[in-house]
Design an enzyme around this catalytic site. Structure first.
Site, mmCIF file in Angstrom:
data_model
loop_
_atom_site.group_PDB
_atom_site.id
_atom_site.type_symbol
_atom_site.label_atom_id
_atom_site.label_comp_id
_atom_site.label_asym_id
_atom_site.label_seq_id
_atom_site.Cartn_x
_atom_site.Cartn_y
_atom_site.Cartn_z
ATOM 1 C CE LYS A 86 15.803 94.033 -8.737
ATOM 2 N NZ LYS A 86 16.323 93.352 -7.351
HETATM 3 C C1 E4P Z 1 14.858 92.516 -4.797
HETATM 4 O O1 E4P Z 1 14.482 92.624 -6.030
HETATM 5 C C2 E4P Z 1 15.195 94.127 -3.626
HETATM 6 O O2 E4P Z 1 16.015 94.777 -4.211
HETATM 7 C C3 E4P Z 1 15.434 93.463 -2.377
HETATM 8 O O3 E4P Z 1 14.744 92.295 -2.099
HETATM 9 C C4 E4P Z 1 15.395 94.572 -1.236
HETATM 10 O O4 E4P Z 1 15.440 93.949 -0.139
HETATM 11 P P1 E4P Z 1 15.819 94.653 1.043
HETATM 12 O O5 E4P Z 1 14.501 95.513 1.411
HETATM 13 O O6 E4P Z 1 16.030 93.790 2.272
HETATM 14 O O7 E4P Z 1 17.000 95.682 0.677
#
Ligand code: E4P
Length: 224
Positions: A86
């Site tokens: 990522k």
């Molecule tokens: C996943 O790829 C993201 O990093 C995550 O869902 C972010 O979620 P949040 O907004 O609850 O931190």
């Protein structure tokens, strides 16, 4: 629809991997920090639980394209199988994505908040883009509408990139994404449970049990 678990909680991963048609696990630095344990031990344990055929998305901690690529190679070597690094979208991230595409390492471009960011990430070679639905909803940004526009753009331009909607706080947001053709969602175990739960379902099951027991007692079909 690909259902992915957004956590590093090993018990939650074991549970959901057993009971749901899970496509994999996503993490980010906040999720990993919450576990507050040895990084490699944790991510390798996640890989052991889900196996090499399911997707594991782990976020880079680097800031320059060169270092992101170096880290992605190490992560891929150590975590093997269906792996995606990522990378938050910015110039260095895009440069790293183009290089990783050539190396055959999958990229999930993350921290996406607009369709313009998503389209250029796909053009750079990302396999997935991760728009943050709830963080947009929190500022009246209409997260589902952003997801819908990304899906539409990818169709329009025939992009070979999937939308991995993220940052959910309820099952209704997941449903809305599914209605606009979003190919994948990453959610917590609680939201996954809410996706399948309904009080009328519980009442229906209780009714079936009561009617059966009123005639056959504790016997089941296996006892006949
Ligand atoms: C996943 O790829 C993201 O990093 C995550 O869902 C972010 O979620 P949040 O907004 O609850 O931190």
């Amino acid at each position: 629809m690909l259902y992915i678990l957004d956590t590093a909680d090993l018990e939650a991963i074991k549970h959901c991997n057993e009971f749901y048609p899970l496509a994999g696990v996503t993490t980010n630095p906040s999720i990993i920090s919450k576990a507050n344990t040895d990084f490699w031990k944790l991510v390798k344990e996640i890989r052991n639980i889900i196996g090499e055929d399911k997707m594991l998305h782990v976020q880079t901690t680097q800031k320059t394209a060169e270092k992101i690529v170096e880290e992605a190679k190490l992560l891929k070597k150590e975590l093997k199988g269906d792996f995606y690094v990522k990378i938050p979208i910015n110039e260095e991230g895009l440069k790293a994505t183009m290089e990783l595409k050539k190396l055959g390492i999958g990229v999930t471009m993350t921290a996406i908040f607009t369709p313009t960011q998503a389209l250029i990430a796909a053009k750079a070679g990302a396999s997935f883009v991760a728009p943050y639905v709830n963080r947009l909803d929190n500022i009246i940004g209409d997260g589902t509408e952003v997801v819908a526009q990304i899906v539409e753009q990818f169709d329009l331009y025939g992009m070979d990139c999937k939308v991995l909607a993220a940052s959910f706080k309820n099952a209704e947001q997941v449903h809305k994404c599914s209605m606009v053709g979003c190919q994948s969602v990453t959610v917590t175990a609680d939201i996954l449970k809410n996706v399948i739960s309904h009080p009328m379902t519980d009442a229906a099951i209780a009714g079936f049990d009561k009617d059966w027991k009123s005639v056959y007692g504790d016997k089941t079909i296996l006892d006949f």
